[in-house]
Design a protein around this motif. Sequence first.
Motif, PDB file in Angstrom:
ATOM      1  N   VAL A 138      18.363  10.344  21.859  1.00 33.11           N
ATOM      2  CA  VAL A 138      17.289  11.413  22.207  1.00 33.11           C
ATOM      3  C   VAL A 138      15.876  10.730  22.871  1.00 33.11           C
ATOM      4  N   ILE A 139      15.507   9.379  22.107  1.00 33.32           N
ATOM      5  CA  ILE A 139      14.384   8.964  22.620  1.00 33.32           C
ATOM      6  C   ILE A 139      14.914   8.237  24.078  1.00 33.32           C
ATOM      7  N   GLY A 140      14.093   8.477  25.027  1.00 31.49           N
ATOM      8  CA  GLY A 140      14.182   8.250  26.425  1.00 31.49           C
ATOM      9  C   GLY A 140      14.965   9.407  27.399  1.00 31.49           C
ATOM     10  N   LEU A 141      15.508  10.252  26.601  1.00 27.07           N
ATOM     11  CA  LEU A 141      16.199  11.508  27.245  1.00 27.07           C
ATOM     12  C   LEU A 141      15.355  12.423  27.979  1.00 27.07           C
ATOM     13  N   ASP A 142      15.578  12.593  29.465  1.00 23.91           N
ATOM     14  CA  ASP A 142      14.765  13.488  30.245  1.00 23.91           C
ATOM     15  C   ASP A 142      15.326  15.064  29.721  1.00 23.91           C
ATOM     16  N   ILE A 143      14.440  15.523  28.898  1.00 20.02           N
ATOM     17  CA  ILE A 143      14.626  16.973  28.372  1.00 20.02           C
ATOM     18  C   ILE A 143      14.004  18.100  29.535  1.00 20.02           C
ATOM     19  N   ILE A 144      12.932  17.864  30.370  1.00 17.82           N
ATOM     20  CA  ILE A 144      12.405  18.557  31.389  1.00 17.82           C
ATOM     21  C   ILE A 144      12.791  17.947  32.831  1.00 17.82           C
ATOM     22  N   LYS A 145      13.487  18.794  33.720  1.00 15.34           N
ATOM     23  CA  LYS A 145      13.854  18.193  34.886  1.00 15.34           C
ATOM     24  C   LYS A 145      13.656  18.973  35.896  1.00 15.34           C
ATOM     25  N   ASN A 146      13.343  18.483  37.379  1.00 16.29           N
ATOM     26  CA  ASN A 146      13.100  19.000  38.568  1.00 16.29           C
ATOM     27  C   ASN A 146      12.177  20.316  38.594  1.00 16.29           C
ATOM     28  N   LEU A 147      11.106  20.233  37.832  1.00 14.33           N
ATOM     29  CA  LEU A 147      10.141  21.331  37.790  1.00 14.33           C
ATOM     30  C   LEU A 147       9.203  20.955  39.565  1.00 14.33           C
ATOM     31  N   LYS A 148       9.117  21.837  40.163  1.00 18.17           N
ATOM     32  CA  LYS A 148       8.147  21.951  41.385  1.00 18.17           C
ATOM     33  C   LYS A 148       6.920  22.606  41.078  1.00 18.17           C
ATOM     34  N   GLU A 149       5.788  21.986  41.794  1.00 15.86           N
ATOM     35  CA  GLU A 149       4.141  22.610  41.668  1.00 15.86           C
ATOM     36  C   GLU A 149       4.308  23.940  42.530  1.00 15.86           C
ATOM     37  N   ASP A 150       3.796  25.008  41.873  1.00 12.67           N
ATOM     38  CA  ASP A 150       3.657  26.161  42.594  1.00 12.67           C
ATOM     39  C   ASP A 150       2.420  26.815  42.502  1.00 12.67           C
ATOM     40  N   ASP A 151       1.180  26.653  42.982  1.00 10.85           N
ATOM     41  CA  ASP A 151      -0.022  27.199  42.492  1.00 10.85           C
ATOM     42  C   ASP A 151      -0.368  26.995  41.089  1.00 10.85           C
TER      43      ASP A 151
END
Length: 144
Positions: A81-94
């Motif tokens: 779990v340590i090292g696991l990407d739990i958030i992926k592929n977010l893009k900035e929008d305002d």
Amino acid sequence: MNSKVLMPFVCLLFFVQAYAQQGTIFGKWKTIDDETGEAKSTVEIYKKGDAVYGKVVAITDVTRQDEVCNKCEGNEKNTPVIGLDIIKNLKEDDGEYKGGTIFDPEKGKKYTAKIWLDEEDASILHVRGYIAFFYRTQDWIRIE
């Protein structure tokens, strides 16, 4: 260059970089358990390519430090779990980051995600997971 001259510049650079991160989502955040109000983990939010990711870098409960993600799928199944990407592929929008996912390793569930800084306090990150029109929002606290 003389080290006595160089040292103040290095310190100044460190403080400028730390101050600049205060107004961004990037950096380390303490996740909070909804039920107990206690810290659960530390997640580092970072940029990879043109997307935003977040990985678990620490687990607060020392008895869970070696946990693996047995509810993950694919290449991530049974990885630490340590090292696991739990958030992926977010893009900035305002000022908000959305369009990607957040994964709960304890429940094995993936949600559509949106994250944004609190308007009044940049040390608070709002993290929202969605399933259809149902959602839950957590507040994560910046680690200085």
